[in-house]
Every structure is written in structure tokens, then in C-alpha cells.
Design an enzyme around this catalytic site. Structure first.
Site, PDB file in Angstrom:
ATOM      1  N   TYR A  72      29.456  44.667  32.424  1.00 28.46           N
ATOM      2  CA  TYR A  72      30.167  43.422  32.712  1.00 28.46           C
ATOM      3  C   TYR A  72      29.565  42.263  31.930  1.00 28.46           C
ATOM      4  CZ  TYR A  72      32.686  45.319  36.758  1.00 28.46           C
ATOM      5  OH  TYR A  72      33.514  46.032  37.569  1.00 28.46           O
ATOM      6  N   TYR A 110      30.119  53.017  35.448  1.00 30.65           N
ATOM      7  CA  TYR A 110      28.775  52.437  35.314  1.00 30.65           C
ATOM      8  C   TYR A 110      27.915  52.767  36.531  1.00 30.65           C
ATOM      9  CZ  TYR A 110      30.786  48.658  38.171  1.00 30.65           C
ATOM     10  OH  TYR A 110      31.408  47.943  39.154  1.00 30.65           O
ATOM     11  N   ARG A 123      29.908  54.201  39.655  1.00 28.57           N
ATOM     12  CA  ARG A 123      31.251  53.785  40.045  1.00 28.57           C
ATOM     13  C   ARG A 123      32.286  54.410  39.116  1.00 28.57           C
ATOM     14  NH1 ARG A 123      33.262  49.683  42.462  1.00 28.57           N
ATOM     15  NH2 ARG A 123      34.538  51.404  43.149  1.00 28.57           N
ATOM     16  N   HIS A 142      37.210  51.226  36.911  1.00 28.26           N
ATOM     17  CA  HIS A 142      38.177  50.485  37.722  1.00 28.26           C
ATOM     18  C   HIS A 142      38.396  49.095  37.146  1.00 28.26           C
ATOM     19  CE1 HIS A 142      34.174  49.466  39.300  1.00 28.26           C
ATOM     20  NE2 HIS A 142      34.677  48.262  39.481  1.00 28.26           N
ATOM     21  N   HIS A 177      39.253  45.284  38.727  1.00 29.12           N
ATOM     22  CA  HIS A 177      39.406  44.465  39.935  1.00 29.12           C
ATOM     23  C   HIS A 177      40.707  43.674  39.838  1.00 29.12           C
ATOM     24  CE1 HIS A 177      35.212  44.996  41.415  1.00 29.12           C
ATOM     25  NE2 HIS A 177      34.968  45.171  40.128  1.00 29.12           N
TER      26      HIS A 177
END
Lengths: 241, 180
Positions: A111, A150, A160, A163, A165
Site C-alpha cells: 500500500y 500481502y 490476505r 482485494h 476496498h
């Protein structure tokens, strides 16, 4: 040290124990332990502003904000994708001209955020945030890059599934939804305590997009379709703000 | 019709949700500006530094705003909506107007939505103005629970702490057309 096997036992023990919404009390997701209300929610009859959602319009958002691949000077790395779908209310009506916001990791699973310490490369050409308004049929469309999976520190070797958000508004306040969209066939689904906090398998499936070849653009990008159903509205047609 | 389940905002929502001026529904220097603020704390009373609060409210006459422009505020239009992230001490704040009642004689409130890392789904609550007007929701709660929904008046604003769990746990709401 908590292992994946430990978490797996906890996930299995809670399977099917909640309704179609995530359990707020879901210990396999360790950060939830001290942050969920233990008292039952109190049922309220919506009134005043609760019967309406905030309004957004062209003054709020530039059309280019729905393309996450053109925000920097160069082309981001990764698999180019289009994600599109309809936002519907609980009665199947399209939610028109309403705000949709997304944020995500880059193709490496990193991120653009100072607290993300995963030692995967940042991409100087990919920030990973976008927004748009739905059109007159409730349709949203984003051009982006497929995010990577990640690691996180819920337990040893926690990962995870990839995905995006999503943040959504309906036509009344009570329909507010923040959720995550997943990609079909991810091998990490069964191992992930966030995805599994929705203990009902059919409800979980609602968060998985479909690959849609009609959305795929020749020699350019792959296409995914994900329709989102919000809860029902409480307003009667005659009510005025 | 079943509807899509929520998921946590996670630790990285700052990338996608907060925006410049999100907490300034009116400029802090506005003659009628008040500060609505408080701390978000967990079940051990520790600050929640990664929460996001959304505020949605009527204007000072009780009218529901229908104006756009929250993302690029012009300093004159009251959109009634804003967003504030908590800081390292779990503190959030908005500069806004005191809302009017939905109908004459009703107790005015701010509608709040709470998001945080560790919260699997958003939570709804109301932050009421202090007052005497009867209210169905408040009237149905025991006094200690009721108190969690009422702001405390300060010289230049209103204080509203949010306790996610434990002693003084804030009353969170569901609405009839939600699954639970």
C-alpha cells in the site's frame, strides 16, 4: 506464537455461527477482540437525516479519478483490469449518481501508506485510490491494476487474499457500506480471518467478483464484474427533506 | 433480497477515505462554528488511533442538506456531511453547526458512522444535543446507557466520546431494514 493451524481451528469452530453480516465478535481476527461492542445493537426508527444520504456530484469528483492507472507520470506495473458493476438497493433499484470510493495495494501487495512495512516494492506510478459516481443505471467502473496478496501480523504466516476496498453510499444513511471485493478462486480465502468473519458461505460469495470476458478489452485489460446490493431504504416516496 | 456484507476498513483506509477539509463542515472561524469532538477508545480504555468517523446532520434549522460539494468545500455551502480520522490519541474533531430538530419539539442529533481497523463492520450511533425534549430511542434506554448518546456542552462545542467496548460502551444502532 499463533500459527495458521491455531487460527484455522478457531475459524472452523465459528463456521456458520453468525448471520449474513460479519460477526463483530470474531476472535480469529485478533484486532477485533477489544474493539467490538459486546452489547446488542439497539434498534432505532430512522428519522430526519437518517432517512437521507449525503449528496455528491460532478463538483466533488473529476472523471479521471476512476482511472487509477493515470494518476502519476508513467504506467503502473501489474495486470491492468477493469472492475465494473451495479449498485442496487435492497429492493433491487439502482443507486443513481452516488459516490463509490476504492483503495487497494499495488501489484506487489504494497500500500501507498507509511504504516505498510511489507518489504515489497512501492510503484511510483501507482497510488491505489480512486472514486467515481454511479451513472443513471447505478453502474460504476474503475480502471486499475490487479492488487497483490500481502502478509500481515494477525498470526505467523498470515496472508490476505488480493482485494479492493470499496466504500458505498445508498439513498439513505442506514445503507452505508464499506467492504472488500475479492477475485475468484483465491487459494487464501479459507485461511483469512477477515474474509471468514462472515461465517455464512453464501454471504461471503457475494464479495467475490466474476471474471467477465465481455468487460475484457482486446490487447489491453482483463475485466471483472461485481454487483453490490445495499440494504433496504426506509423512506417512503412522499417524504421530503 | 440479501445484501452485501461489510468488511473492516483495515489499517490503510487513510489512502482512500480521509480528504483535505473533510472535518470542516464550516470553516473553524465561522461565527456559529462549534467543535464536535471526542476520543474513540477500546475495551481497555486505550486510544483507537486508526478510526474514522463520518458525520451527517441537519442544518441549524433542521433541514436535511441536499447540496453537493463536500469534497471541495467553498466555505459557504453547508453539505451536512464530513469525515474525520482519529489522531494518535484517538481524538477526532469536526467544525460544524448545531443541528436543528427534524420536526419541532424533537431532540436534535448528529448521525455518526464509526469505522476502525479491528471493527468487522461499520457502527451507527447518534450524538444528541443535551436537552429535555422527549425522544423514543433515549426514553427506551436505562439512564447509564442513555448517557452514552448525549453530548456534553463545552464553551465552544460539544464533547462526544465513543467507547467501542466495556465500561460506558456507546449505544450503537441497527435499523429495521438491516439483517441484524
Amino acid at each position: 506464537m499463533t500459527t495458521q493451524a491455531d487460527i484455522q481451528r478457531e475459524i472452523d469452530d465459528l463456521r456458520g455461527s453468525g448471520g449474513p453480516q460479519p460477526r463483530r465478535d470474531y476472535p480469529p481476527y485478533r484486532s477485533s477482540v477489544l474493539r467490538h461492542p459486546t452489547r446488542d445493537l439497539c434498534q432505532a426508527d430512522p428519522e430526519g437525516v437518517e432517512l437521507w444520504a449525503p449528496c455528491f456530484g460532478p463538483a466533488d469528483i473529476d472523471d479521471a479519478e476512476s482511472d487509477l492507472t493515470i494518476q502519476r507520470s508513467g504506467e503502473p506495473l501489474g495486470e491492468r483490469i477493469v472492475v465494473t458493476g451495479r449498485v442496487l438497493d435492497g429492493d433491487g433499484r439502482p443507486v443513481r449518481h452516488q459516490l463509490v470510493e476504492i483503495w487497494q495495494a499495488n501489484a506487489s501487495g504494497r500500500y501507498w501508506h507509511q504504516r505498510d512495512q511489507h518489504p515489497a516494492p512501492l510503484d511510483p506510478n501507482f497510488v491505489g485510490a480512486g472514486r467515481c459516481l454511479t451513472d443513471g443505471d447505478g453502474v460504476y467502473t474503475f480502471q486499475t491494476i490487479k492488487p497483490g496478496a500481502y502478509p500481515w501480523r494477525n498470526h505467523v504466516n498470515a496472508w490476505r487474499p488480493a482485494h479492493i476496498h470499496f466504500s458505498l453510499f445508498g439513498t439513505d444513511f442506514t445503507q452505508r457500506l464499506v467492504t472488500q471485493m475479492y477475485f475468484p478462486g483465491d487459494p487464501l480465502f479459507d485461511l483469512d480471518p477477515i474474509y471468514q468473519s462472515i461465517t455464512d458461505a453464501r454471504a461471503r460469495d457475494m464479495l467475490v467478483a466474476s471474471y467477465d470476458h465481455s468487460v475484457t478489452k482486446p490487447e489491453f485489460s482483463l475485466g471483472y464484474r461485481w454487483d453490490i446490493v445495499l440494504s433496504g431504504t426506509h423512506r417512503t416516496p412522499l417524504e421530503e427533506p | 433480497m440479501t445484501f452485501a456484507p461489510g468488511q473492516t476498513v483495515g489499517p490503510f483506509f487513510h489512502l482512500g477515505l480521509p480528504f483535505e477539509g473533510g472535518n470542516l463542515l464550516v470553516p473553524a472561524g465561522h461565527p456559529e462554528a462549534v467543535r464536535l469532538h471526542g476520543r474513540v477508545v477500546d475495551g481497555e480504555g486505550a486510544a483507537v488511533p486508526d478510526a474514522l468517523i463520518e458525520l451527517w446532520q441537519a442544518d441549524s434549522t433542521g433541514r436535511v442538506p441536499r447540496e453537493t460539494g463536500s469534497f471541495h468545500r467553498d466555505g459557504f455551502t453547508f453539505t451536512g456531511w464530513g469525515r474525520a480520522q482519529t489522531d494518535g490519541d484517538g481524538h477526532y474533531w469536526f467544525s460544524t453547526l448545531i443541528p436543528g430538530p427534524a420536526r419541532p419539539g424533537r431532540r436534535p442529533f448528529f448521525a455518526l458512522t464509526v469505522f476502525a481497523r479491528g471493527l468487522t463492520d461499520r457502527l451507527f450511533t447518534r450524538a444528541y444535543l443535551p436537552g429535555d425534549e422527549p425522544d423514543a430511542l433515549l426514553g427506551g434506554l436505562p439512564p447509564d446507557r442513555r448517557a452514552t448518546l448525549i453530548t456534553t456542552r463545552e464553551p465552544r462545542g460539544l464533547l462526544f466520546d465513543i467507547h467501542l467496548q466495556g465500561e460506558g460502551e456507546t449505544v450503537f444502532l441497527s435499523y429495521p431494514r438491516q439483517a441484524r
